[in-house]
Design a protein around this motif. Structure first.
Motif, PDB file in Angstrom:
ATOM      1  N   ALA A 161      -3.351  43.717 -12.481  1.00  0.00           N
ATOM      2  CA  ALA A 161      -1.584  42.985 -12.389  1.00  0.00           C
ATOM      3  C   ALA A 161      -1.518  41.788 -12.972  1.00  0.00           C
ATOM      4  CB  ALA A 161      -1.604  42.489 -10.805  1.00  0.00           C
ATOM      5  N   ALA A 162      -2.787  41.220 -13.378  1.00  0.00           N
ATOM      6  CA  ALA A 162      -2.781  40.667 -14.312  1.00  0.00           C
ATOM      7  C   ALA A 162      -2.571  40.954 -16.051  1.00  0.00           C
ATOM      8  CB  ALA A 162      -3.807  39.194 -14.289  1.00  0.00           C
ATOM      9  N   GLN A 163      -2.751  42.245 -15.594  1.00  0.00           N
ATOM     10  CA  GLN A 163      -2.777  42.794 -17.244  1.00  0.00           C
ATOM     11  C   GLN A 163      -4.405  42.550 -17.910  1.00  0.00           C
ATOM     12  OE1 GLN A 163       1.263  42.148 -19.129  1.00  0.00           O
ATOM     13  NE2 GLN A 163       1.727  42.300 -17.213  1.00  0.00           N
ATOM     14  N   VAL A 164      -5.231  42.269 -17.555  1.00  0.00           N
ATOM     15  CA  VAL A 164      -6.445  42.273 -18.074  1.00  0.00           C
ATOM     16  C   VAL A 164      -6.924  43.452 -18.679  1.00  0.00           C
ATOM     17  CG1 VAL A 164      -9.086  41.796 -17.510  1.00  0.00           C
ATOM     18  CG2 VAL A 164      -7.230  40.336 -16.154  1.00  0.00           C
ATOM     19  N   GLY A 165      -7.075  42.824 -20.200  1.00  0.00           N
ATOM     20  CA  GLY A 165      -8.143  43.804 -20.817  1.00  0.00           C
ATOM     21  C   GLY A 165      -8.692  43.351 -22.126  1.00  0.00           C
ATOM     22  N   PRO A 166      -8.944  44.022 -23.398  1.00  0.00           N
ATOM     23  CA  PRO A 166      -9.969  43.428 -24.811  1.00  0.00           C
ATOM     24  C   PRO A 166      -9.024  42.750 -24.960  1.00  0.00           C
ATOM     25  CG  PRO A 166      -9.612  46.022 -24.300  1.00  0.00           C
ATOM     26  CD  PRO A 166      -8.456  45.070 -23.570  1.00  0.00           C
ATOM     27  N   GLY A 167      -9.787  42.342 -25.648  1.00  0.00           N
ATOM     28  CA  GLY A 167      -9.347  40.629 -26.557  1.00  0.00           C
ATOM     29  C   GLY A 167      -7.958  39.825 -25.641  1.00  0.00           C
ATOM     30  N   ALA A 252      -2.541  28.718 -10.753  1.00  0.00           N
ATOM     31  CA  ALA A 252      -2.227  30.002 -11.579  1.00  0.00           C
ATOM     32  C   ALA A 252      -0.964  29.892 -12.186  1.00  0.00           C
ATOM     33  CB  ALA A 252      -2.883  30.528 -10.495  1.00  0.00           C
ATOM     34  N   LEU A 253      -0.208  30.145 -11.996  1.00  0.00           N
ATOM     35  CA  LEU A 253       1.051  30.279 -12.317  1.00  0.00           C
ATOM     36  C   LEU A 253       0.511  28.855 -14.088  1.00  0.00           C
ATOM     37  CD1 LEU A 253       3.556  30.802  -9.827  1.00  0.00           C
ATOM     38  CD2 LEU A 253       3.146  31.717 -11.890  1.00  0.00           C
ATOM     39  N   ASP A 254       0.881  27.698 -13.555  1.00  0.00           N
ATOM     40  CA  ASP A 254       0.984  26.913 -14.679  1.00  0.00           C
ATOM     41  C   ASP A 254      -0.380  26.947 -15.682  1.00  0.00           C
ATOM     42  OD1 ASP A 254       2.499  24.891 -12.982  1.00  0.00           O
ATOM     43  OD2 ASP A 254       1.322  23.725 -12.274  1.00  0.00           O
ATOM     44  N   MET A 255      -1.197  27.858 -15.729  1.00  0.00           N
ATOM     45  CA  MET A 255      -2.418  28.010 -16.808  1.00  0.00           C
ATOM     46  C   MET A 255      -2.725  29.018 -17.516  1.00  0.00           C
ATOM     47  SD  MET A 255      -5.907  27.971 -13.948  1.00  0.00           S
ATOM     48  CE  MET A 255      -5.786  26.552 -13.498  1.00  0.00           C
ATOM     49  N   ALA A 256      -1.210  29.931 -17.312  1.00  0.00           N
ATOM     50  CA  ALA A 256      -0.989  31.067 -17.722  1.00  0.00           C
ATOM     51  C   ALA A 256      -0.014  30.660 -19.639  1.00  0.00           C
ATOM     52  CB  ALA A 256      -0.244  31.769 -16.992  1.00  0.00           C
ATOM     53  N   ARG A 257      -0.677  31.358 -20.218  1.00  0.00           N
ATOM     54  CA  ARG A 257       0.067  30.862 -21.784  1.00  0.00           C
ATOM     55  C   ARG A 257       1.324  31.312 -21.380  1.00  0.00           C
ATOM     56  NH1 ARG A 257      -3.412  32.749 -26.214  1.00  0.00           N
ATOM     57  NH2 ARG A 257      -1.962  32.743 -27.124  1.00  0.00           N
ATOM     58  N   PRO A 258       2.248  31.061 -22.403  1.00  0.00           N
ATOM     59  CA  PRO A 258       3.124  31.826 -22.431  1.00  0.00           C
ATOM     60  C   PRO A 258       3.176  33.172 -22.790  1.00  0.00           C
ATOM     61  CG  PRO A 258       3.386  29.805 -24.283  1.00  0.00           C
ATOM     62  CD  PRO A 258       1.883  29.619 -23.382  1.00  0.00           C
ATOM     63  N   GLY A 259       4.089  34.682 -22.447  1.00  0.00           N
ATOM     64  CA  GLY A 259       3.862  35.598 -22.357  1.00  0.00           C
ATOM     65  C   GLY A 259       2.694  35.839 -21.339  1.00  0.00           C
ATOM     66  N   GLY A 260       1.946  34.597 -20.820  1.00  0.00           N
ATOM     67  CA  GLY A 260       0.937  35.060 -19.565  1.00  0.00           C
ATOM     68  C   GLY A 260       1.524  36.283 -18.452  1.00  0.00           C
ATOM     69  N   ALA A 261       0.181  36.993 -17.571  1.00  0.00           N
ATOM     70  CA  ALA A 261       0.286  37.188 -16.231  1.00  0.00           C
ATOM     71  C   ALA A 261      -0.515  36.754 -15.732  1.00  0.00           C
ATOM     72  CB  ALA A 261       0.326  38.855 -16.614  1.00  0.00           C
ATOM     73  N   VAL A 262       0.030  36.462 -14.436  1.00  0.00           N
ATOM     74  CA  VAL A 262      -1.210  35.613 -12.948  1.00  0.00           C
ATOM     75  C   VAL A 262      -0.643  37.435 -12.439  1.00  0.00           C
ATOM     76  CG1 VAL A 262      -1.063  34.845 -11.176  1.00  0.00           C
ATOM     77  CG2 VAL A 262      -0.305  33.111 -12.953  1.00  0.00           C
ATOM     78  N   GLY A 263      -2.182  37.452 -11.349  1.00  0.00           N
ATOM     79  CA  GLY A 263      -2.042  38.607 -10.207  1.00  0.00           C
ATOM     80  C   GLY A 263      -2.453  37.311  -9.143  1.00  0.00           C
ATOM     81  N   TYR A 264      -1.833  37.746  -8.327  1.00  0.00           N
ATOM     82  CA  TYR A 264      -2.116  37.664  -6.887  1.00  0.00           C
ATOM     83  C   TYR A 264      -2.586  38.661  -5.501  1.00  0.00           C
ATOM     84  CZ  TYR A 264       2.522  38.818  -5.069  1.00  0.00           C
ATOM     85  OH  TYR A 264       4.042  39.052  -4.742  1.00  0.00           O
ATOM     86  N   VAL A 265      -3.758  37.836  -5.317  1.00  0.00           N
ATOM     87  CA  VAL A 265      -4.362  38.884  -4.704  1.00  0.00           C
ATOM     88  C   VAL A 265      -4.983  37.800  -2.908  1.00  0.00           C
ATOM     89  CG1 VAL A 265      -4.940  40.464  -5.793  1.00  0.00           C
ATOM     90  CG2 VAL A 265      -6.166  38.663  -5.160  1.00  0.00           C
ATOM     91  N   GLY A 266      -4.638  36.637  -3.531  1.00  0.00           N
ATOM     92  CA  GLY A 266      -5.371  35.897  -2.058  1.00  0.00           C
ATOM     93  C   GLY A 266      -4.198  35.985  -0.707  1.00  0.00           C
ATOM     94  N   VAL A 267      -4.534  36.194  -0.122  1.00  0.00           N
ATOM     95  CA  VAL A 267      -3.706  36.337   1.955  1.00  0.00           C
ATOM     96  C   VAL A 267      -2.602  35.302   1.531  1.00  0.00           C
ATOM     97  CG1 VAL A 267      -2.943  36.800   4.349  1.00  0.00           C
ATOM     98  CG2 VAL A 267      -5.600  38.338   2.266  1.00  0.00           C
TER      99      VAL A 267
END
Length: 343
Positions: A161-167, A252-267
């Motif tokens: 969901a947070a679009q994790v990938g290389p780099g 989590a939202l505050d520490m994402a960079r511009p254009g970044g993504a947050v994947g939330y799964v905590g109940v």
């Protein structure tokens, strides 16, 4: 048969309950060989109102098929199987779309029904739910595979969901079992750098073993500033929220960079909302929710069996069925990370 039942906050007992049995032709009965206590179980353990009838417990288990209904074709007696944390029919429109957690004919283990923390479970919709495993019940890889029933798939869901990938630089909020599995998942997906937010040394040491390179023990604004400092002032490309509180999601939202993504799964636990203005101007994507574990498990299983993806170290205590009440207490008091149950 015997099973764990919760009668209120802090009150878990092992009781005699009706035997698991075939009720519909799509059912199977599975004798449980391995189960677990989940961090999400602790929320109920900490605040459940008294209930004289009790609720059955456990949504993570592996076992051996003992009996099948007349319409079950994908498993048979003697098969070793994994059950994800929700059953599903595998046929409805949501299952076909890769969302078995939203199955029109699905449901969750426990409550008034059988739970995984017992001697056996009636499995509804067995064909769509159970994943046959190419192993015996005493295979040493079973704990690693058991993690696919929930926490490993949930960590993977957060990373996807947070679009994790290389780099990508990844920040993982939470050092519980799901957060640690999020570290593993981010590493598997090729993250360049992983930062874990946690303050329990044994857990953050494990996070380093799993692929994290930095640990941030601060919380709140201080944690956000520390992550930004570590990322050149910009923030992380991907943030995995694995706690479930409004405060954790805001961080989590505050520490994402511009254009970044947050994947939330905590109940979600406290119902605290998030003001969209917090991340609107930075074009931060927010995605996640309940992990479609039954869809992810077949994809991840080969890497688990090969040892490439091994979350078994999250199980730091093993108990028999009689030890389940003590297992809950140990996890609630942070004396154990995740308890493995051998009924």
């Amino acid at each position: 048969m015997r099973a764990a039942v919760m009668f209120g906050a802090g009150d878990v007992q092992v009781k005699e309950v009706p035997d698991a049995r075939i009720d519909r032709p799509t059912d199977a009965v599975v004798r449980v060989t391995h189960a677990a206590i989940c961090g999400s179980d602790l929320w109920r353990y900490g605040k459940m109102p008294p209930n004289p009838d009790g609720v059955r417990l456990g949504h993570e288990f592996i076992g051996v098929v003992e009996e099948t209904g007349a319409e079950v074709t994908s498993v048979r007696r003697g098969d070793v199987v994994l059950a994800p944390f929700k059953w599903s029919d595998g046929r409805c429109e949501f299952c076909r779309d890769g969302l078995p957690n939203s199955c029109l004919n699905g449901g969750f283990w426990g409550g008034e029904l059988d739970g995984g923390q017992g001697e056996a479970v009636r499995v509804p919709q067995a064909d769509g739910t159970l994943l046959p495993l190419p192993m015996e019940p005493d295979d040493p890889r079973v704990p690693a595979v058991l993690a696919l029933s929930d926490v490993l798939c949930t960590g993977h869901h957060a990373a996807r969901a947070a679009q994790v990938g290389p780099g990508r630089t990844v920040a993982v909020v939470g050092d519980g079992a799901v957060g640690l599995c999020g570290v593993l998942a981010a590493s598997r997906l090729g993250a360049e750098r992983i930062i874990v937010l946690g303050r329990h040394t044994a857990r953050t040491d494990l996070a380093r073993r799993f692929g994290a390179v930095e640990v941030v023990p601060e919380r709140g604004t201080e944690a956000v500033e520390r992550v930004k400092e570590l990322t050149g002032g910009h923030g992380a490309h991907a943030v995995l929220e694995c706690v479930g509180t409004g405060a954790a999601l805001r961080d989590a939202l505050d520490m994402a960079r511009p254009g970044g993504a947050v994947g939330y799964v905590g109940v979600p636990q406290d119902g605290d909302g998030v003001d969209a203005r917090r991340f609107y101007r930075r074009n931060v994507t927010l995605a996640g929710g309940v992990a479609p574990a039954r869809a992810y498990a077949p994809e991840l299983l080969p890497d688990v069996l090969s040892g490439r993806l091994d979350a078994s170290a999250i199980f730091d205590r093993t108990v028999g069925l009689d030890g389940v009440p003590d297992g809950y207490k140990a996890m609630a008091e942070r004396e154990a990370l995740k308890v493995l149950i051998r009924p």
